[in-house]
Design a protein around this motif. Sequence first.
Motif, PDB file in Angstrom:
ATOM      1  N   TRP A  52       0.829  -1.202   0.000  1.00  0.00           N
ATOM      2  CA  TRP A  52       0.000   0.000   0.000  1.00  0.00           C
ATOM      3  C   TRP A  52       0.863   1.251   0.000  1.00  0.00           C
ATOM      4  O   TRP A  52       2.026   1.212   0.370  1.00  0.00           O
ATOM      5  CB  TRP A  52      -0.816   0.073   1.287  1.00  0.00           C
ATOM      6  CG  TRP A  52      -1.996  -0.815   1.376  1.00  0.00           C
ATOM      7  CD1 TRP A  52      -2.485  -1.680   0.450  1.00  0.00           C
ATOM      8  CD2 TRP A  52      -2.856  -0.924   2.519  1.00  0.00           C
ATOM      9  NE1 TRP A  52      -3.583  -2.328   0.938  1.00  0.00           N
ATOM     10  CE2 TRP A  52      -3.835  -1.877   2.205  1.00  0.00           C
ATOM     11  CE3 TRP A  52      -2.883  -0.314   3.763  1.00  0.00           C
ATOM     12  CZ2 TRP A  52      -4.847  -2.229   3.104  1.00  0.00           C
ATOM     13  CZ3 TRP A  52      -3.888  -0.665   4.646  1.00  0.00           C
ATOM     14  CH2 TRP A  52      -4.860  -1.605   4.325  1.00  0.00           C
ATOM     15  N   SER A  53       0.261   2.359  -0.333  1.00  0.00           N
ATOM     16  CA  SER A  53       0.691   3.729  -0.067  1.00  0.00           C
ATOM     17  C   SER A  53       1.543   4.314  -1.181  1.00  0.00           C
ATOM     18  O   SER A  53       2.302   3.622  -1.872  1.00  0.00           O
ATOM     19  CB  SER A  53       1.426   3.873   1.273  1.00  0.00           C
ATOM     20  OG  SER A  53       2.800   3.661   1.150  1.00  0.00           O
ATOM     21  N   GLY A 103      -5.454   2.436  -1.336  1.00  0.00           N
ATOM     22  CA  GLY A 103      -4.052   2.353  -0.936  1.00  0.00           C
ATOM     23  C   GLY A 103      -3.247   1.470  -1.862  1.00  0.00           C
ATOM     24  O   GLY A 103      -2.098   1.782  -2.202  1.00  0.00           O
ATOM     25  N   ASN A 111       3.791  -0.883   3.784  1.00  0.00           N
ATOM     26  CA  ASN A 111       2.833   0.216   3.866  1.00  0.00           C
ATOM     27  C   ASN A 111       3.360   1.237   4.872  1.00  0.00           C
ATOM     28  O   ASN A 111       4.349   0.996   5.569  1.00  0.00           O
ATOM     29  CB  ASN A 111       1.424  -0.267   4.228  1.00  0.00           C
ATOM     30  CG  ASN A 111       1.364  -1.035   5.536  1.00  0.00           C
ATOM     31  OD1 ASN A 111       2.339  -1.143   6.272  1.00  0.00           O
ATOM     32  ND2 ASN A 111       0.209  -1.576   5.836  1.00  0.00           N
ATOM     33  N   ARG A 112       2.702   2.376   4.934  1.00  0.00           N
ATOM     34  CA  ARG A 112       3.188   3.478   5.757  1.00  0.00           C
ATOM     35  C   ARG A 112       3.157   3.145   7.243  1.00  0.00           C
ATOM     36  O   ARG A 112       4.075   3.490   7.986  1.00  0.00           O
ATOM     37  CB  ARG A 112       2.335   4.716   5.452  1.00  0.00           C
ATOM     38  CG  ARG A 112       2.828   5.996   6.108  1.00  0.00           C
ATOM     39  CD  ARG A 112       2.073   7.180   5.548  1.00  0.00           C
ATOM     40  NE  ARG A 112       0.634   7.021   5.719  1.00  0.00           N
ATOM     41  CZ  ARG A 112      -0.270   7.807   5.121  1.00  0.00           C
ATOM     42  NH1 ARG A 112       0.118   8.770   4.311  1.00  0.00           N
ATOM     43  NH2 ARG A 112      -1.564   7.612   5.333  1.00  0.00           N
ATOM     44  N   ASP A 147      -6.177   7.264   5.490  1.00  0.00           N
ATOM     45  CA  ASP A 147      -5.249   7.536   6.588  1.00  0.00           C
ATOM     46  C   ASP A 147      -5.619   6.795   7.865  1.00  0.00           C
ATOM     47  O   ASP A 147      -4.766   6.565   8.724  1.00  0.00           O
ATOM     48  CB  ASP A 147      -5.180   9.036   6.875  1.00  0.00           C
ATOM     49  CG  ASP A 147      -4.394   9.785   5.802  1.00  0.00           C
ATOM     50  OD1 ASP A 147      -3.675   9.118   5.037  1.00  0.00           O
ATOM     51  OD2 ASP A 147      -4.512  11.013   5.726  1.00  0.00           O
ATOM     52  N   ASP A 196      -3.953   3.377   7.211  1.00  0.00           N
ATOM     53  CA  ASP A 196      -2.514   3.383   7.008  1.00  0.00           C
ATOM     54  C   ASP A 196      -1.918   4.662   7.594  1.00  0.00           C
ATOM     55  O   ASP A 196      -1.382   5.509   6.875  1.00  0.00           O
ATOM     56  CB  ASP A 196      -2.212   3.299   5.506  1.00  0.00           C
ATOM     57  CG  ASP A 196      -0.780   2.863   5.222  1.00  0.00           C
ATOM     58  OD1 ASP A 196      -0.125   2.343   6.146  1.00  0.00           O
ATOM     59  OD2 ASP A 196      -0.328   3.040   4.081  1.00  0.00           O
TER      60      ASP A 196
END
Length: 559
Positions: free
Chosen positions: A310-311, A352, A403-404, A542, A545
């Motif tokens: 993701w991201s 994402g 991912n973040r 948000d 993630d």
Amino acid sequence: MLSDVFLLPQERGNPHTRVDARHPDDVAWSTGNHVRPIVHGAAYFAELHERITALGPGDLLLFADWRGDPDERLTDDPGSTLSATLSAAARRGVTVRGLLWRSHWRRFGFHSEKSRLLGIEVNEAGGQCLRDMRVAPGGSHHQKVVVLRHGDDPTRDIAYVGGIDLCHSRRDTVDHDGDPQPIAMPQVFGPRPAWHDVHAALTGPAVHDVETTFRERWEDSTPLTSNPGRFASSRLQGEDLDPRPLPAQAPPPPPVEGGHEAVQVLRTYPELIAKGFDFAPEGERSIARGNSKAVRSARRLVYLEDQYLWSEEVGRHFGEALREQPDLHLVAVIPIVPDMDGGLSLAAQLYGRRLAMDLLLDAAPDRVALFGLTSPTGYPVYVHSKVCIVDDVWASVGSDNFNRRSWTNDSELSLAIQDDRARGDGGAPRDAFARRLRRELVGEHVGLAADEVPDDPMEVWELMSRTADALDAWYGDGGPSRGRVHVPRPKAPLKGTAVRWRRRGRPALGAAGVPRPPGRLRRIGPPELGRWQELVAPRLYDLFDPNGTLGLTNGLEQD
């Protein structure tokens, strides 16, 4: 040189930790280790049960996890539940200590109560298992680690680190029939969801570094929860919130004879809003930093397996490497469909995923391949592994996703592994950990024995591509039918048919009389969102993630 790929002590970005304290100056890793991949939860659980059962007085058992289900069986034996196994060890005089994420409210589908019950049973047996809520907003403790140390024989010491939680749905095998004790998942995964996961078994001096990571959390002065409501609830229930002292830490185990793996322990910790951790008051992002340094060295193939991918930050991270190295290819094996099918959560997850995929394909459309897995019975396999392999030389196995949140917001633990016999030109022996792991994983996905999988990166690329194209064509010949789940066709230049399954019963059949081709790979691409999803997903993303780096718009840009 190891320092070309591993982080130096100052590059960890956290001078407060003692995880590197015993290493020589300018070294933040251990040599003389042996690391063994464990693919699938059934193999891991069986080995863990055998090892724990052999522990006795004077031995030490430490574990930290995202989730712990007390009734999860480690083997087919009904008496081999996680709770029974840990409790029996404590009653035999083993020092048992555990940390589990307290999690969010169980009415939202989380598992806080399971962790509390496991703690009660382990505590009654003489061990101590606590629920830990020292997390950033929306964050979790996501580390998955077990450390076993033996008072009379340190050569038997071992640590397990990876993606496999001590809970339901994880005890699957290469056949992907699923865990007999499944968790609830979208109907498309079938009654017993197939689960693909990877762990690593570590022996040698680096066991001490993994143990230090647990001890830092256990001995930290920050209270287990600073939430007044949760604190009051715990006190009313008589929950233990006070970690008991651990025995003094033993010296590192001796180097393993013939052990060629250098191991670096990497972590993520967030910047907490209130009091930060003693050992990471400003957090730690050595997982993101370590992966960034390794990927900058990539020249031919980056092989990923991940639960999310993701991201925008992750897409940019790999996309920049692809742009800078014209011969570099990237393969990613991820779930074909997310593990949530609610309207809002699904939209956020698809959004994402698209953020990352679009950037990868824009950077190198002919050098990125995105695959999912299907079981032999045709259901999608949920890919939960967290693996990165760079040029068959450097590998990471841990709890962190791409991912973040895994790189900034949650507590994570990963092993970065490199064979100390690797040459300066990027070559490594065929029995090096990174190469062994990649062959085993690719072999399963294409239907070959590990020794039959080629070493050359471009041959691997072609093999995986042919396997996916053949299976896509076979499913496509079956034609569409009502009740199947549809995943959008990959964008050009990825080729292949749409992915469909029946919601119940057998998988879609190929053309009449045509047997299913070998392998389990399916092509996938960036998802297409509906109009309402386009409106709500950016606002929700948000929450799924989050960024755990305070005061920065993009915490990863600082790496």
